[in-house]
Design a protein around this motif. Structure first.
Motif, PDB file in Angstrom:
ATOM      1  N   PHE A 700       0.849  -1.337   0.030  1.00 24.01           N
ATOM      2  CA  PHE A 700       0.031   0.041   0.053  1.00 24.01           C
ATOM      3  C   PHE A 700       0.967   1.295   0.074  1.00 24.01           C
ATOM      4  O   PHE A 700       1.741   1.525   0.812  1.00 24.01           O
ATOM      5  CB  PHE A 700      -0.892   0.088   1.219  1.00 24.01           C
ATOM      6  N   TYR A 727      -6.299   2.424   3.962  1.00 20.16           N
ATOM      7  CA  TYR A 727      -5.265   1.173   4.076  1.00 20.16           C
ATOM      8  C   TYR A 727      -5.914  -0.129   5.038  1.00 20.16           C
ATOM      9  O   TYR A 727      -5.776  -1.105   4.202  1.00 20.16           O
ATOM     10  CB  TYR A 727      -4.320   1.694   5.219  1.00 20.16           C
ATOM     11  N   PHE A 730      -7.928  -1.624   1.902  1.00 24.47           N
ATOM     12  CA  PHE A 730      -6.753  -2.268   1.354  1.00 24.47           C
ATOM     13  C   PHE A 730      -6.660  -3.620   1.771  1.00 24.47           C
ATOM     14  O   PHE A 730      -6.769  -4.843   1.377  1.00 24.47           O
ATOM     15  CB  PHE A 730      -5.745  -1.343   1.136  1.00 24.47           C
ATOM     16  N   ALA A 752      -7.446  -5.113  -4.694  1.00 26.37           N
ATOM     17  CA  ALA A 752      -7.090  -4.011  -4.185  1.00 26.37           C
ATOM     18  C   ALA A 752      -7.176  -2.819  -5.008  1.00 26.37           C
ATOM     19  O   ALA A 752      -7.253  -1.681  -4.746  1.00 26.37           O
ATOM     20  CB  ALA A 752      -5.814  -4.066  -3.523  1.00 26.37           C
ATOM     21  N   HIS A 758      -8.305   3.888  -5.399  1.00 28.05           N
ATOM     22  CA  HIS A 758      -7.083   3.508  -6.155  1.00 28.05           C
ATOM     23  C   HIS A 758      -6.625   4.372  -7.354  1.00 28.05           C
ATOM     24  O   HIS A 758      -7.665   4.916  -8.109  1.00 28.05           O
ATOM     25  CB  HIS A 758      -7.227   2.244  -6.469  1.00 28.05           C
ATOM     26  N   ALA A 764      -2.050   0.382  -5.047  1.00 29.35           N
ATOM     27  CA  ALA A 764      -1.446  -0.792  -4.368  1.00 29.35           C
ATOM     28  C   ALA A 764      -0.552  -1.248  -5.680  1.00 29.35           C
ATOM     29  O   ALA A 764      -0.995  -1.573  -6.710  1.00 29.35           O
ATOM     30  CB  ALA A 764      -2.796  -2.009  -4.527  1.00 29.35           C
TER      31      ALA A 764
END
Length: 1000
Positions: A700, A727, A730, A752, A758, A764
């Motif tokens: 991450f 996070y 994720f 992710a 994202h 990611a």
């Protein structure tokens, strides 16, 4: 924020308006509101009675209301009267529940403390009913306006009881407003966010005010001859007295001896003999009296040699009463959000400009909290900060461990005692700083602090901590730390390690055991060692080649002297070969000496090496292997993550840890606290049980631009809570991708990357291989953007497909060392910089050629790239500027590529090419840019059209600049004197340069 109650007359209007508002808000909710003023409520309530009563018959609750326009210490004198009103009402026993709202323009810290610690807490101990909550006018207006304008069923009157029941949360006006929201209007999430932001701004303002006040105190101290370290130590001790007294008042209900009134009363009550012995320095006696407390002895605090004073002899009671206590009385340090010990040390260390490690001592609280949340600490963990500073990381760890203990099966007090006594460890190389950390930990409940003064790189082998029998290698569950920013001399740590080892060997009568420096470096793992004998061997081989070449030349010579010289040459060859053979045998037998190649490395790199050894290989038995080991959240210099010099350290990290997250912090993160704009990141790591394991989970990456305070101490917001939320989303997706213990790495990455946010809020990225590749946020973003280019266009072109590095032509050497310089500017032009004298050799300079694409290796990320025109041809540039020319038969227009490189998208990607930690991040070389990906170029006609438009825009800009300068010159004439009488370099305050005329 102004309130409608601010301008009301205290005798004729304030109580009346408040009572009317209370009726409008609460009577629809079944309450009776009675103003106890005389003459039918036309004047304020008489003495001996509260101002207003709220009679909530349905909930059998009586709430008294006391309102005043007095502020600060002027209002503090009302404490006895208003508490007597509540005592009197409770004694009548007409209701089951009682409370009071004390309303004022702003609640003083002392009044707030007295209500909580001397009244509410004592009544709670005694099992008595009745609690007081202080509200400022703003909070009162917030309650009443929302109640008046809302459905009575939505916010019922019993919620006032919830407000009173949660009295402990009302530590200041900002927190009281938050309490109002959470107790009475819990459904209003927008209001909660607004008040949370206001509370942060409130804290920032209070902290700035405190630091300014401390600076003024130091100025006064200096005028009394108390300077430097004496001022620092004195203020820290005085702050500790205040914290200790506040803590004692909270615990035992005994009034503080270190408020202005409390100190005077305490002094007056002392025996005459004590007054004679200490004279006007009874504050020194107070410290000595405190030092006799068993808990302070057990914590090794305030323990000095007999007869030794704590404070400077010129620090008298008069100075304490005139300078210190008026400042302290404005704050509630124990319950509030201001770290007084940290503020004292930070302010004086920064002001004195004597301590370059301030950045280590004062990690922003937002970063501290983020790290402590991210590692998911548990009540059973052993936590360490090997660069403890003032103890903020350990306090954050302790708070979360105690919160976790509240949810556990073991009785809280037993778990808490274990946490305080055995599970919190910290070290600082500076003994005084370690003492401050110990004070902070003590005040926060850690009565047997595990904070010691020691080098945080030397804790693994030896029993340095209290009650320890061995070093801490393999025993730590959680590490939270911000190691020293900048370079650290690891030879100092090695020397300390040797001294400790030697001392223990002597103690244990094992002096024959030889301690070798390389043992320390092998343990540390991140310092490259070279073998002294191999270095010598290589030097001999190089020398042998030279001598052999000399022999060949002598053998071919007809010179009469050559024959004798050849004999000497052969003898020398024999000696060198003998020495080489001897060294080879020595090396083969292992009789070697290894030593580091230098003396310094970034502190974070060194501490990561030590942390590797300190952490447990298995913290959570039975967990998935990538989550089972000990955890560390470390603030690191960006250079460790992105520069070639630290490629081996990055390889070490990947070999020894599963890398969970890299969180980039803005350059301002440490600016306010530490006066440094060093670029840093938070690295979240979990130790591998075996170095051979390959990470399969993605990593991450995120960036937090706003981290509390900006460079001047103004609250600007905090991005880290949002980063933490992303996070956690994720992690959930990654963990859901497991099937038993098997992880489909591709599926985890896709899941992710499919999350909302994202590629905008976070990235990611696959973990990659174990090598020294970059691992910073900007590189991850670059790789993501490159992948997106490939997805959109297929295989992208590169900068090197279009351009090649231009040949550099150095200028002729200048006799004066002066040259006419040009530079690539952030505005996208190549401009004349001026004639400058430089220390560079001419070979490090080069001459600009028209038509070349020129850029700044340092400032390219800010758009400093342009095509050189004829006007700058022949000017000189420094080695920080790079130049490129089009490859032959390339269908590209340089100005169009300039436009591409100046876009926001390109600048973001270029940060993934630049390296460094300060504002001077740079491209490593001109060749580096050749690998930079670009989108496909349009047709030449389209490129030329864009380039022509850009040239036209710059021409208009140039003409506009010239016109503005002309207007300024014309306006100058209006003033009278011609502009040429002014010096070209004149500052705003410079006088005009004129010639004196001779007298007639």
């Amino acid at each position: 924020m102004a309130s409608r109650y601010d301008e009301l007359d205290a005798s004729l209007e304030l109580e009346q308006r408040l009572a009317a508002d209370l009726r409008a808000a609460l009577e629809p909710r079944g309450c009776e509101v009675v103003h106890l003023g005389s003459n039918g409520g036309e004047r304020h309530a008489p003495g001996g009675k509260p101002d207003i009563e709220i009679r909530d018959h349905r909930n059998k609750r009586l709430i008294l209301v006391e309102v005043t326009k007095r502020k600060g210490s002027a209002a503090d004198g009302e404490f006895a009267a208003v508490t007597a009103h509540l005592d009197s009402a409770v004694a009548k026993r007409e209701f089951e529940h009682y409370g009071m709202l004390y309303i004022s323009p702003a609640t003083s810290a002392r009044m707030s403390m007295n209500f909580r610690d001397l009244f509410n807490r004592n009544r709670e101990r005694d099992g008595k009913s009745g609690r007081i909550v202080a509200l400022d006018f703003e909070a009162t207006e917030l309650i009443l306006d929302r109640l008046i304008g809302s459905d009575p069923e939505l916010y019922p009157s019993e919620r006032l009881g919830v407000l009173l029941d949660r009295w402990e949360e009302a530590v200041d006006d900002a927190r009281s407003r938050q309490l109002v929201q959470s107790a009475i209007f819990p459904e209003d999430h927008d209001l909660a966010s607004e008040l949370a932001e206001e509370a942060q701004e409130f804290d920032a303002l209070r902290e700035r005010e405190l630091k300014k006040a401390l600076e003024r105190v130091e100025d006064k101290f200096r005028s009394h001859g108390i300077t430097g370290n004496n001022a620092n130590i004195g203020l820290v001790y005085l702050a500790f007295i205040r914290l200790y007294e506040e803590r004692d008042q909270k615990r035992n209900g005994t009034p503080s001896r270190f408020t202005l009134d409390g100190f005077k009363k305490w002094r007056e009550g002392l025996p005459t003999t004590t007054k004679k012995q200490y004279g006007n320095r009874l504050v020194e006696f107070l410290l000595h009296e405190m030092s006799e407390a068993d808990e302070l002895k057990e914590a090794s605090l305030l323990q000095t040699a007999s007869g030794q004073n704590f404070l400077h002899p010129k620090l008298t009671d008069v100075l304490v009463e005139e300078l210190i206590l008026p400042v302290f009385d404005d704050y509630d340090f124990h319950a509030g959000r201001v770290d007084i010990l940290g503020a004292v040390f930070e302010t004086l260390a920064r002001r004195g400009d004597k301590d370059t490690r301030v950045g280590q001592f004062f990690t922003p609280q937002q970063v501290v909290d983020f790290c402590a949340e991210m590692v998911d600490i548990q009540s059973s963990d052993v936590a360490l900060d090997p660069a403890v500073g003032t103890g903020r990381f350990l306090i954050a760890a302790m708070d979360r461990m105690l919160d976790d203990a509240d949810r556990g099966a073991v009785p809280h007090q037993l778990t808490a005692q274990s946490i305080w006594q055995r599970q919190l460890l910290g070290t600082d190389i500076d003994e005084w700083v370690a003492t401050i950390a110990k004070m902070n930990m003590f005040i926060h409940g850690d009565g047997k602090s595990g904070v010691i003064s020691a080098n945080g790189l030397t804790l693994g082998h030896f029993p340095l901590f209290p009650r320890a029998k061995t070093g801490i290698d393999g025993s730590i569950d959680i590490v939270l730390t911000n190691p020293p920013l900048g370079d650290t001399d690891y030879a100092v740590a090695e020397s300390t390690w040797e001294n400790i080892a030697g001392s223990l060997a002597n103690t244990q009568r094992d002096a024959e055991t030889k301690v070798r420096p390389e043992q320390f470096y092998d343990w540390l793992g991140v310092v490259s060692l070279e073998t002294q004998e191999e270095t010598q061997l290589q030097a001999l081989k190089d020398k042998l080649e030279v001598v052999q070449q000399q022999g060949y030349e002598l053998a071919a010579s007809d010179s009469p002297r050559a024959k004798s010289a050849l004999v000497r040459n052969k003898k020398k060859l024999g000696e060198l070969n003998d020495r080489i053979s001897s060294l080879r045998i020595q090396i083969a037998q292992g009789d070697i000496t290894r030593h580091p190649r230098g003396r310094t490395m970034k502190g974070s790199a060194l501490f990561i090496g030590a942390i590797t050894q300190y952490l447990r290989a298995e913290r959570l038995p039975g967990a998935n292997v990538e989550w089972a080991g000990g955890r560390a959240a470390v603030v690191v210099d960006e250079a460790v993550l992105n520069t070639p010099d630290y490629a081996d350290v990055r390889r070490f990290i990947r070999e020894n840890f599963f890398v969970k997250a890299v969180i980039s912090l803005s350059r301002d993160a440490f600016k306010y606290l530490a006066h440094t704009d060093a670029k840093t990141s938070v690295l979240y790591l979990i130790k591998k049980p075996s170095r051979s394991l390959i990470q399969r989970e993605p990593i991450f990456y995120a960036h937090a631009e706003r981290i509390g305070y900006n460079a001047v101490g103004k609250w600007v917001g905090n991005d880290l809570p949002q980063v933490l939320d992303f996070y956690r989303f994720f992690c959930r997706e990654v963990l859901d991708s497991y099937q038993g213990r098997h992880l489909d790495a591709g599926r985890a990455l896709q899941a992710a990357q499919a999350l909302t946010g994202h590629s905008t809020a976070f990235f990611a990225r696959p973990s990659g291989t174990i090598d020294g590749a970059r691992m910073d946020f900007y590189n991850a973003r670059f790789e993501q953007r490159r992948d997106e280019l490939i997805t959109k266009y297929g295989s992208p072109i590169t900068f090197g497909d279009i351009f090649e590095v231009a040949d550099r032509v150095s200028p002729e050497a200048s006799r004066t060392g002066e040259y006419d310089f040009a530079l690539a500017t952030r505005t996208g032009t190549v401009a004349f910089k001026g004639r400058q004298s430089v220390a560079y050799s001419p070979k490090d300079l080069w001459v600009v050629q028209p038509g070349e694409l020129v850029l700044s290796s340092i400032d390219l990320v800010n758009g400093a790239v342009a095509v050189a025109n004829e006007e700058v041809g022949g000017l000189v540039m420094s080695k920080e500027m790079y130049s490129y020319r089009l490859k032959p038969r390339t269908d590209a227009v340089p100005e169009y590529v300039q436009i591409l490189l100046r876009t926001t998208a390109a600048k973001e990607m270029l940060l993934g090419f630049a390296t460094g930690t300060s504002n001077r991040t740079r491209l490593e070389s001109a060749e580096k840019l050749l690998d930079f990906p670009l989108p496909p170029l349009p047709s030449l006609d389209e490129q030329e059209a864009k380039a022509t438009a850009m040239r036209g825009a710059y021409e208009l800009q140039r003409k506009a600049t010239e016109r503005l300068a002309s207007l300024a010159d014309e306006a100058q004439q209006i003033w009278g004197p011609p502009s040429d009488i002014y010096s070209e370099s004149a500052s705003d305050t410079a006088a005009p340069v004129v010639r004196a005329r001779p007298l007639d």
